[in-house]
Design an enzyme around this catalytic site. Structure first.
Site, short mmCIF file in Angstrom:
data_model
loop_
_atom_site.label_atom_id
_atom_site.label_comp_id
_atom_site.label_asym_id
_atom_site.label_seq_id
_atom_site.Cartn_x
_atom_site.Cartn_y
_atom_site.Cartn_z
CG ASN A 79 1.77 -1.65 -0.97
OD1 ASN A 79 1.65 -2.76 -0.44
ND2 ASN A 79 2.52 -1.46 -2.05
CG ASP A 96 6.58 -7.07 0.09
OD1 ASP A 96 6.38 -6.31 -0.88
OD2 ASP A 96 7.52 -6.92 0.90
CG ASP A 138 -1.00 -2.20 -12.93
OD1 ASP A 138 0.23 -2.12 -12.78
OD2 ASP A 138 -1.82 -1.48 -12.32
CD GLU A 164 1.76 -1.35 -9.07
OE1 GLU A 164 1.13 -0.32 -9.33
OE2 GLU A 164 2.92 -1.35 -8.61
#
Length: 304
Positions: A186, A195, A178, A222
């Site tokens: 983000n 991204d 993770d 993610e």
């Protein structure tokens, strides 16, 4: 996408015929188009297909021992062999025989006596179909953003590997990963930057996990997961340690993280004798991934 594929040199056709004369004739017709291998029996053909996966099988109907028809039925009923197209080469060209071919799962038949040009055209057509089907299958298993395997591939592959492990007693390990504080990344840097981080992390994972049988998959969002066949827990532990260090070593700025850079947490688990299902393996990996996060992230934990 569905244009004709002119170069078939890398394709492999397996000829199954107990007549040496017929094998030589078929080789002569096809050797300038593609790679050609031969066996003399249906039993040998099935064993060869398990090990080498040819792109097309040309099978004689009448063989010593198991018939070509029975071999075709068996291959169609075997998941790892069912996608190999089979073309019968037969002198039985009546309507009833043709019906048996289709019902057995064959994709076509070529009547004897062999007309070389007809054989070549039939083989070329089915090799083209096989290549296009492989392309579509690969697209369906690839994550569009990162270019690595997707969740669909993982679900299929982990189930296959667990069945194989139970059959041959090989080890199977997995690493759940993770990206730490990714939502904060983000929110602060924007989704386009997020991204880009996903792509960079995926590329780094794939660069490190390079054995042909290993798989790096995007599990969702993610999260990533790595499948390591024939790898005991200790070996997977070393790989996880390498991955955690490598991602931190990329030094991708992340001011919203206490580590100041993009980092990952990882949970490592192996399929023990008592691990009889995909869910139990993944639950073990997920549990220790949570422990890695609780320990401050940018680290890994193993399910002992």
């Amino acid at each position: 996408m569905f244009k004709d594929v002119s170069d078939l040199a890398s394709c492999e056709v397996l000829i199954v015929d107990d007549s040496e004369l017929m094998r030589k004739l078929l080789i002569g017709c096809l050797q300038d188009m593609c790679k050609v291998k031969t066996v003399e029996s249906a039993e040998e053909a099935i064993q060869y297909c398990r090990e080498d996966k040819p792109d097309l099988v040309l099978m004689d109907w009448v063989l010593e021992g198991m018939s070509g028809l029975d071999a075709c039925k068996m291959m169609q009923a075997t998941p790892e062999l069912s996608e190999i197209p089979i073309v019968f080469v037969t002198s039985n060209a009546n309507e009833e025989s043709q019906l048996q071919c289709w019902e057995a799962g064959a994709v076509d038949f070529v009547p004897k006596p062999i007309v070389p040009k007809t054989l070549q055209n039939r083989v070329r057509t089915h090799l083209n179909y096989k290549i296009q089907a492989d392309i579509l299958r690969n697209y369906s298993f690839i994550d569009g953003l990162t270019g690595i395997y997707n969740r669909r591939f993982f679900d299929t592959e982990v189930a296959r590997l667990l069945k194989q492990r139970h059959r041959v007693s090989h080890s199977l390990s997995t690493i759940m990963i993770d990206i730490d504080f990714f939502k904060k990344y983000n929110d602060h840097y924007g989704h386009l930057a997020g991204d880009d981080v996903l792509k960079q992390v995926a590329t780094k994972l794939k660069d490190i996990v390079r054995r042909p049988l290993d798989s790096v998959c995007r599990y969702g969002g993610e999260e990533f997961v790595i499948l390591l066949p024939d790898t005991p827990l200790q070996g997977a532990r070393i790989i996880a340690k390498t991955l955690v260090r490598a991602i931190a070593g990329m030094q991708i700025e992340h001011t919203q993280s206490p580590h100041q850079f993009i980092t990952i947490s990882a949970g490592v688990a192996s399929a023990a004798e008592s691990c009889a299902s995909v869910s139990s393996l993944m639950n073990s990996a997920d549990k220790v991934l949570y422990e890695a996060k609780e320990a401050g992230r940018n680290t890994f934990k193993c399910a002992e």
